[in-house]
Design a protein around this motif. Structure first.
Motif, PDB file in Angstrom:
ATOM      1  N   SER A 135       0.730  -1.059   0.072  1.00  0.00           N
ATOM      2  CA  SER A 135       0.090   0.002   0.193  1.00  0.00           C
ATOM      3  C   SER A 135       0.872   1.392  -0.062  1.00  0.00           C
ATOM      4  O   SER A 135       0.449   2.143  -0.769  1.00  0.00           O
ATOM      5  CB  SER A 135      -0.818   0.071   1.063  1.00  0.00           C
ATOM      6  N   ILE A 136       1.934   1.275   0.810  1.00  0.00           N
ATOM      7  CA  ILE A 136       2.886   2.533   1.037  1.00  0.00           C
ATOM      8  C   ILE A 136       3.531   2.613  -0.557  1.00  0.00           C
ATOM      9  O   ILE A 136       3.550   3.650  -1.176  1.00  0.00           O
ATOM     10  CB  ILE A 136       3.883   2.231   2.056  1.00  0.00           C
ATOM     11  N   LEU A 137       3.933   1.589  -1.119  1.00  0.00           N
ATOM     12  CA  LEU A 137       4.733   1.545  -2.450  1.00  0.00           C
ATOM     13  C   LEU A 137       3.705   1.988  -3.406  1.00  0.00           C
ATOM     14  O   LEU A 137       4.155   2.982  -4.269  1.00  0.00           O
ATOM     15  CB  LEU A 137       5.163   0.217  -2.636  1.00  0.00           C
ATOM     16  N   ALA A 138       2.420   1.611  -3.533  1.00  0.00           N
ATOM     17  CA  ALA A 138       1.538   2.058  -4.454  1.00  0.00           C
ATOM     18  C   ALA A 138       1.016   3.365  -4.389  1.00  0.00           C
ATOM     19  O   ALA A 138       0.914   4.120  -5.308  1.00  0.00           O
ATOM     20  CB  ALA A 138       0.227   0.942  -4.437  1.00  0.00           C
ATOM     21  N   PHE A 139       0.814   4.026  -3.171  1.00  0.00           N
ATOM     22  CA  PHE A 139       0.548   5.295  -2.709  1.00  0.00           C
ATOM     23  C   PHE A 139       1.413   6.399  -3.260  1.00  0.00           C
ATOM     24  O   PHE A 139       1.479   7.278  -4.105  1.00  0.00           O
ATOM     25  CB  PHE A 139       0.304   5.208  -1.180  1.00  0.00           C
ATOM     26  N   CYS A 140       2.832   6.050  -3.165  1.00  0.00           N
ATOM     27  CA  CYS A 140       3.817   6.908  -3.504  1.00  0.00           C
ATOM     28  C   CYS A 140       4.038   6.956  -4.820  1.00  0.00           C
ATOM     29  O   CYS A 140       4.127   7.851  -5.326  1.00  0.00           O
ATOM     30  CB  CYS A 140       5.140   6.483  -2.881  1.00  0.00           C
ATOM     31  N   LEU A 141       4.154   5.739  -5.535  1.00  0.00           N
ATOM     32  CA  LEU A 141       4.260   5.763  -6.974  1.00  0.00           C
ATOM     33  C   LEU A 141       2.791   6.368  -7.802  1.00  0.00           C
ATOM     34  O   LEU A 141       2.921   6.929  -8.918  1.00  0.00           O
ATOM     35  CB  LEU A 141       4.467   4.393  -7.419  1.00  0.00           C
ATOM     36  N   GLY A 142       1.645   6.046  -7.024  1.00  0.00           N
ATOM     37  CA  GLY A 142       0.402   6.794  -7.636  1.00  0.00           C
ATOM     38  C   GLY A 142       0.449   8.302  -7.613  1.00  0.00           C
ATOM     39  O   GLY A 142       0.009   8.812  -8.444  1.00  0.00           O
TER      40      GLY A 142
END
Length: 232
Positions: free
Chosen positions: A140-147
């Motif tokens: 979730s953290i990875l997807a949020f930052c890239l998003g």
């Protein structure tokens, strides 16, 4: 290190016969404190980056709405877009380098958590819950930052489409030369967010995600992940 840093919650029955010494508890406490400090630093860097992206998105939306409503002069719009480009340049400097390192860290944690979840041989409810939450949180953290980075690039790309529409349908009393100049200005504005020196776009993230998914499916089908000697 595995002896004192081993979590006292998840352990096999054989560990209960080991005599607990104060040194083990002290080292375990130090390990937890260091982990907490490290995660706080990661959170500070990530929140700084995503908040910067959100402020750029808010400013970008305000300019885009006024352009669509034709309530702003082209010269004023160019000044504001230039300020927007300056803010994106700041985002692509030190913050981008720090975030790139953290993206690798988050990706490593996500992949490691997913693999450990798949090859889990400790059939306990608390272990399944722990490893599932571990994978979901880091992903979730990875997807949020890239998003957030991809959203900024996607929203800024709309300026160029708006300028093409303005060139066709006109914009107030602006001449064709002024509209051509505005179109050329946007093509050179470099309104793109970068990580690892590469422009982050939603299409790239989707492509990489599908690629990883296909790789994991192949590993499952070939029984590589389920092998008992996977880590040898």
């Amino acid at each position: 290190m595995n002896d004192f840093a081993h979590t006292f919650i998840f352990r096999e029955t054989t560990y209960h016969i080991v005599k607990e010494t104060p040194v083990r508890y002290v080292l375990f406490a130090i390990d937890i404190i260091c982990l907490l400090i490290s995660n706080c630093i990661h959170m500070a860097v990530a929140m700084n980056y995503v908040c910067h992206c959100e402020m750029i998105l808010f400013y970008c939306k305000a300019i885009r709405i006024r352009l669509e409503e034709k309530s702003i002069h082209l010269l004023e719009a160019m000044k504001r877009i230039l300020d927007l480009g300056t803010s994106i340049s700041q985002l692509n400097s030190a913050a981008s380098r720090m975030m790139s390192i953290l993206i690798i860290f988050f990706l490593e944690r996500t992949i490691l958590g997913f693999i450990l979840l798949v090859v889990n041989r400790i059939f306990q409810v608390n272990m399944w819950i722990y490893r599932s939450l571990y994978t979901v949180i880091w992903f979730s953290i990875l997807a949020f930052c890239l998003g957030q980075a991809a959203r900024v690039t996607s929203k800024c790309d709309k300026f160029y489409r708006i300028s093409l529409s303005m060139r066709v349908y006109g914009y107030h009393n602006s001449t064709s030369t002024e509209l051509d100049g505005f179109l050329l200005f946007l093509s050179k504005a470099e309104l793109r967010v970068k990580l690892f020196g590469l422009t982050i776009r939603p299409g790239k993230i989707i492509f990489i995600g599908i690629t990883f998914l296909l790789i994991f499916i192949i590993l499952f089908q070939t029984s590589i992940l389920s092998s008992a000697n996977f880590f040898l």
